[in-house]
Design a protein around this motif. Structure first.
Motif, PDB file in Angstrom:
ATOM      1  N   ILE A 211       0.823  -1.093   0.147  1.00 49.95           N
ATOM      2  CA  ILE A 211      -0.032   0.106  -0.064  1.00 49.95           C
ATOM      3  C   ILE A 211       1.183   1.364   0.116  1.00 49.95           C
ATOM      4  N   LEU A 212       2.006   1.331   1.050  1.00 47.87           N
ATOM      5  CA  LEU A 212       2.567   2.385   0.929  1.00 47.87           C
ATOM      6  C   LEU A 212       3.566   2.600  -0.511  1.00 47.87           C
ATOM      7  N   SER A 213       3.928   1.535  -1.146  1.00 48.91           N
ATOM      8  CA  SER A 213       4.568   1.716  -2.122  1.00 48.91           C
ATOM      9  C   SER A 213       3.880   2.093  -3.236  1.00 48.91           C
ATOM     10  N   ASN A 214       2.438   1.856  -3.683  1.00 48.57           N
ATOM     11  CA  ASN A 214       1.441   2.279  -4.400  1.00 48.57           C
ATOM     12  C   ASN A 214       1.208   3.805  -3.970  1.00 48.57           C
ATOM     13  N   LEU A 215       1.098   4.240  -2.795  1.00 44.59           N
ATOM     14  CA  LEU A 215       0.825   5.497  -2.398  1.00 44.59           C
ATOM     15  C   LEU A 215       2.035   6.574  -3.079  1.00 44.59           C
ATOM     16  N   ASN A 216       3.152   5.902  -2.746  1.00 42.97           N
ATOM     17  CA  ASN A 216       4.503   6.400  -3.227  1.00 42.97           C
ATOM     18  C   ASN A 216       4.404   6.880  -4.694  1.00 42.97           C
ATOM     19  N   ARG A 217       4.107   6.022  -5.533  1.00 44.99           N
ATOM     20  CA  ARG A 217       4.198   5.961  -6.795  1.00 44.99           C
ATOM     21  C   ARG A 217       3.279   7.162  -7.348  1.00 44.99           C
ATOM     22  N   LEU A 218       2.088   7.344  -6.740  1.00 43.31           N
ATOM     23  CA  LEU A 218       1.303   8.409  -7.520  1.00 43.31           C
ATOM     24  C   LEU A 218       1.755   9.721  -7.430  1.00 43.31           C
ATOM     25  N   ASP A 219       1.624   9.960  -8.736  1.00 40.42           N
ATOM     26  CA  ASP A 219       1.884  11.609  -9.077  1.00 40.42           C
ATOM     27  C   ASP A 219       1.037  12.681  -8.536  1.00 40.42           C
ATOM     28  N   VAL A 220       1.608  13.006  -7.181  1.00 41.58           N
ATOM     29  CA  VAL A 220       0.553  13.871  -6.552  1.00 41.58           C
ATOM     30  C   VAL A 220       0.357  15.176  -7.059  1.00 41.58           C
TER      31      VAL A 220
END
Length: 62
Positions: free
Chosen positions: A14-23
């Motif tokens: 989950i953390l990895s996926n959140l970190n991959r988002l282009d915020v």
């Protein structure tokens, strides 16, 4: 122990996926949601126990 491993694995995913988002491409509300979800996960490790507030000892129970 297998259940703890699975939980740690999924928290890591989950953390990895959140970190991959282009915020930068998200609106302000979505950016805040991502930060709200990501911040608590950053401090979690496989050695953290709920309510402990710190890492647990790395000794296996015999």
């Amino acid at each position: 122990m297998e259940q703890e491993f699975k939980q740690g694995y999924w928290m890591h995913r989950i953390l990895s996926n959140l970190n991959r988002l282009d915020v930068d491409r998200l609106d302000d509300a979505d950016r805040e949601r991502v930060e709200t979800a990501r911040d608590p996960l950053k401090g979690v490790s496989l050695l953290t126990r709920p309510g402990d507030g710190a890492g647990a000892d790395a000794h296996a129970d015999s």
